[in-house]
Design a protein around this motif. Structure first.
Motif, PDB file in Angstrom:
ATOM      1  N   THR A  38     -14.389 -18.379 -22.518  1.00 30.26           N
ATOM      2  CA  THR A  38     -14.970 -17.235 -23.223  1.00 30.26           C
ATOM      3  C   THR A  38     -16.270 -17.606 -23.912  1.00 30.26           C
ATOM      4  O   THR A  38     -17.273 -16.874 -23.821  1.00 30.26           O
ATOM      5  N   ILE A  39     -16.278 -18.736 -24.592  1.00 27.75           N
ATOM      6  CA  ILE A  39     -17.488 -19.173 -25.301  1.00 27.75           C
ATOM      7  C   ILE A  39     -18.630 -19.423 -24.316  1.00 27.75           C
ATOM      8  O   ILE A  39     -19.767 -18.982 -24.530  1.00 27.75           O
ATOM      9  N   VAL A  40     -18.326 -20.111 -23.233  1.00 23.58           N
ATOM     10  CA  VAL A  40     -19.358 -20.424 -22.240  1.00 23.58           C
ATOM     11  C   VAL A  40     -19.902 -19.138 -21.612  1.00 23.58           C
ATOM     12  O   VAL A  40     -21.115 -18.960 -21.473  1.00 23.58           O
ATOM     13  N   ALA A  41     -19.013 -18.222 -21.229  1.00 21.96           N
ATOM     14  CA  ALA A  41     -19.437 -16.995 -20.557  1.00 21.96           C
ATOM     15  C   ALA A  41     -20.304 -16.126 -21.450  1.00 21.96           C
ATOM     16  O   ALA A  41     -21.362 -15.634 -21.024  1.00 21.96           O
ATOM     17  N   VAL A  42     -19.897 -15.915 -22.688  1.00 19.88           N
ATOM     18  CA  VAL A  42     -20.670 -15.070 -23.610  1.00 19.88           C
ATOM     19  C   VAL A  42     -22.018 -15.708 -23.933  1.00 19.88           C
ATOM     20  O   VAL A  42     -23.049 -15.025 -23.975  1.00 19.88           O
ATOM     21  N   ALA A  43     -22.016 -17.029 -24.167  1.00 16.81           N
ATOM     22  CA  ALA A  43     -23.273 -17.710 -24.490  1.00 16.81           C
ATOM     23  C   ALA A  43     -24.259 -17.620 -23.325  1.00 16.81           C
ATOM     24  O   ALA A  43     -25.443 -17.319 -23.524  1.00 16.81           O
ATOM     25  N   LEU A  44     -23.789 -17.854 -22.108  1.00 10.00           N
ATOM     26  CA  LEU A  44     -24.680 -17.803 -20.952  1.00 10.00           C
ATOM     27  C   LEU A  44     -25.192 -16.384 -20.710  1.00 10.00           C
ATOM     28  O   LEU A  44     -26.365 -16.191 -20.382  1.00 10.00           O
ATOM     29  N   TYR A  45     -24.328 -15.405 -20.876  1.00 12.70           N
ATOM     30  CA  TYR A  45     -24.759 -14.020 -20.665  1.00 12.70           C
ATOM     31  C   TYR A  45     -25.863 -13.650 -21.650  1.00 12.70           C
ATOM     32  O   TYR A  45     -26.860 -13.012 -21.281  1.00 12.70           O
ATOM     33  N   THR A  46     -25.715 -14.068 -22.888  1.00 10.25           N
ATOM     34  CA  THR A  46     -26.736 -13.784 -23.910  1.00 10.25           C
ATOM     35  C   THR A  46     -28.057 -14.448 -23.548  1.00 10.25           C
ATOM     36  O   THR A  46     -29.130 -13.837 -23.658  1.00 10.25           O
TER      37      THR A  46
END
Length: 503
Positions: free
Chosen positions: A460-468
Motif C-alpha cells: 500500500t505504501i509503495v503503490a500510493v507513493a509511486l502514484y503520487t
C-alpha cells in the motif's frame, strides 16, 4: 440495458423485487436505500460460520483468548475505517466498486477491480458453503447417531448452493430484506450457544496459557490483526454495489460512512470473537472448525445450531454470489448478471469439493486471507488517493463507456488505461510479494519483520507513493465537474465525436 424492476423511491424493504439491473448507472430518482439498510446488510453478512472460521485461526496460531480478541478488535477498527471511506464512491458514480474505479485506473483499467471482486466473491462463497455444509453434515450425523460421511457432506453443499443461487438471482432487495430476520435469529442463536458452553469456557480460560515464545507471539498477534483488518478490506470490491442505491440528495457522506463502517465493524467483531470463543473449547489444531463447533454444544442445541448455520450461509453466501455476478457482467459486458451468477456458483461448488476432500483447511484459509490482503488494499488505496486528487467530483456516465461499447470520455486516458495508477499498483504488489510470509508462499524477504507478514502495508505504501510521484511527473489532464454540476456526463462524452475515438 434493461431497466430493473424496482420499488418506488422510499419503499425499499416493503416488497421484494427481482433485480434485472447489472452494473449500469443508477439514476438518483431510483435510489431508494438508506444508511440503516447499509448497516444491516454489513452486520448480517458477517453472521455466518463461514466468517467465524477466521476466528479459528488465531487459536490454531497458539494465541490465548484475550490476546486474540485484542488483535482482532484493533484490526477490525482499522479495516472498517478504510472500508467506510472507500464506500463513498458509490453514491457519486451510481455503479459498483470495480466500475467506479475507472476514474482512477481508466475505463478498461478498472478490470483490475473486477477480477479481484470475482476472486474474493467466489472464495468467500466457497468458504461459506464449505464450513456451513460441514456443520450441517456433522449436526445431522450427531442427531442420527451415524458417522459423518463424504456423501452427507456433498449433499449439504449442493442444497446450500441451490438456495444461494435463488437468493442471489433475486438480488439487492432480498438481501436487504433478509437482514430483518437474519440478524435477530442468528444473534439469539449465538447467545444461546455461548450461554450453554460458558461454564466450559470458564474452565478453559483459567487453564489456558500461551506456550509461544515472545517472537512467536508477535508473529501470531500480527497475523491475527491482519486477518481482522483484511475482512472489512475484502468487502471493498462489493461495497459500492450497495451504496450506489444511496441518493446524495437525501444522505450525506457522513451518514454513508457511519452506516458502512459501523455495520461491517460490528458484524466482523461479533463473528470473529464468537469464532475465537468457540475454538478455545476444542482441539483447534486437530479438528476441523465445523466438526469442532458441533461437538461442544449440548445435544439438544444441535438442531438449532444447524438452522443457524443455514440462515447465516444463505445471507453471507447470497451476498458474495450477488456481488460476484455483478462483477462477472462487468468483465464480459455481453454476459448478464443472471447467467453470470449461475456460472460462478458452479465454479465455487468445485472449489468447495476440492477444499473439503483434497486440500488442507487451515493452509487454504490462511493463504486466501494473505492473497486478499496483498492485492486489495493497495488497489483501493490508490483509487481513494485519486478520488482525493479529483476532489470527489466525478462524471458517472463517463465510467460506463466500456460497457456501452464506445471509446472516449473523461476517463479514457490511454486506450482506456491510466498508466500512472496501473503501474503504481503493479509495483506495489510486486514489492509486497517479496515480503509475504505464509504456509502457501514465502517471499525472499519474508523474515524482514521478524517473521510477521506486513506485506499488505508495504504494498500500500509503495503503490500510493509511486502514484503520487507519477501524477507530479505527468499530471492527469482531467476536467473536473464544477461544484453543483448537475450533468452526469463530461463535455467530451456529450460530444459524439470526442466519445468515439481515443484521446
Amino acid at each position: 440495458m434493461a431497466e430493473p424492476i424496482r420499488p418506488e423511491p422510499g419503499t425499499a424493504g416493503k416488497t421484494v423485487n427481482f433485480e434485472l439491473r447489472g452494473i449500469d448507472y443508477v439514476p438518483d430518482d431510483m435510489r431508494d436505500s438508506t444508511p440503516s439498510n447499509l448497516f444491516r446488510v454489513f452486520v448480517g453478512a458477517q453472521l455466518t460460520f463461514g466468517i467465524m472460521i477466521l476466528g479459528w485461526l488465531p487459536v490454531v496460531f497458539g494465541l490465548d483468548f484475550w490476546s486474540a480478541v485484542t488483535a482482532t478488535t484493533l484490526g477490525t477498527i482499522v479495516g472498517a475505517v478504510m472500508f467506510g471511506l472507500f464506500s463513498l464512491l458509490g453514491p457519486r458514480t451510481g455503479t459498483n466498486s470495480a466500475v467506479s474505479t475507472g476514474f482512477c485506473y481508466g475505463v478498461k483499467g478498472r478490470l483490475l477491480g473486477s477480477f479481484k471482486a470475482l476472486f474474493i466473491g467466489v472464495g468467500y462463497l466457497a468458504l461459506t458453503v464449505w464450513v456451513c455444509g460441514d456443520m450441517v453434515a456433522a449436526g445431522v450425523a450427531r442427531m442420527t447417531g451415524s458417522g459423518t460421511s463424504d456423501a452427507l457432506r456433498a449433499i449439504s453443499y449442493l442444497v446450500i448452493m441451490a438456495a444461494l443461487i435463488i437468493i442471489a438471482l433475486v438480488g439487492h432487495d432480498l438481501l436487504v430484506k433478509l437482514q430483518k430476520y437474519v440478524i435477530p435469529l442468528v444473534l439469539l442463536g449465538l447467545a444461546v450457544m455461548v450461554a450453554t458452553t460458558f461454564s466450559a469456557f470458564g474452565s478453559t480460560l483459567e487453564t489456558q496459557a500461551s506456550t509461544l515464545s515472545p517472537s512467536e507471539y508477535w508473529v501470531a498477534w500480527v497475523a491475527t490483526f491482519v486477518i481482522a483488518m483484511q475482512l472489512p478490506v475484502s468487502y471493498m470490491p462489493f461495497a459500492n454495489g450497495f451504496t450506489r442505491y444511496i441518493s446524495r440528495k437525501r444522505w450525506n457522506d457522513r451518514s454513508v460512512f457511519l452506516g458502512m463502517s459501523l455495520g461491517v465493524s460490528l458484524g466482523v467483531l461479533i463473528a470473529l470473537i464468537v469464532g475465537i470463543y468457540i475454538s478455545t473449547l476444542f482441539a483447534a489444531d486437530q479438528m476441523s472448525f465445523g466438526d469442532g463447533v458441533v461437538s461442544v454444544v449440548p445435544s439438544w442445541f444441535v438442531l438449532p445450531l444447524v438452522l443457524i448455520a443455514l440462515i447465516g450461509a444463505f445471507d453471507q453466501g447470497g451476498f458474495a454470489l450477488y456481488g460476484s455476478g455483478l462483477d462477472a457482467s462487468s468483465v464480459i459486458p455481453a454476459l448478464r448478471r443472471l447467467p453470470a451468477t449461475v456460472v460462478l456458483s458452479v465454479i465455487s461448488l468445485l472449489l468447495v469439493f476440492l477444499g473439503s476432500f483434497v486440500w488442507d483447511a487451515a493452509v487454504i484459509v490462511s493463504g486466501f486471507v494473505t492473497i486478499i490482503a496483498v492485492f486489495v488494499l493497495p488497489w483501493a488505496a490508490v483509487g481513494f488517493t485519486s478520488f482525493l486528487f479529483q476532489k470527489g467530483r466525478l462524471w458517472p456516465l463517463d465510467l460506463q463507456v466500456f460497457e456501452k461499447g464506445i471509446r472516449g470520455g473523461a476517463y479514457w486516458y490511454n486506450r482506456g488505461w491510466n498508466w500512472r495508477s496501473t503501474a503504481a499498483y503493479a509495483a506495489g504488489v510486486l514489492v509486497a510479494l517479496l515480503f509475504v510470509k505464509s504456509d502457501v508462499y514465502n517471499g525472499v524477504l519474508a523474515d524482514a519483520f521478524g517473521g510477521a507478514d506486513l506485506s499488505m502495508f508495504v504494498s500500500t505504501i509503495v503503490a500510493v507513493a509511486l502514484y503520487t510521484v507519477f501524477r507530479l511527473i505527468s499530471p492527469e489532464q482531467l476536467e473536473l465537474p464544477a461544484k453543483g454540476e448537475t450533468s452526469t456526463a463530461s463535455p467530451a462524452l456529450k460530444n459524439p465525436a470526442s466519445a468515439s475515438v481515443p484521446e
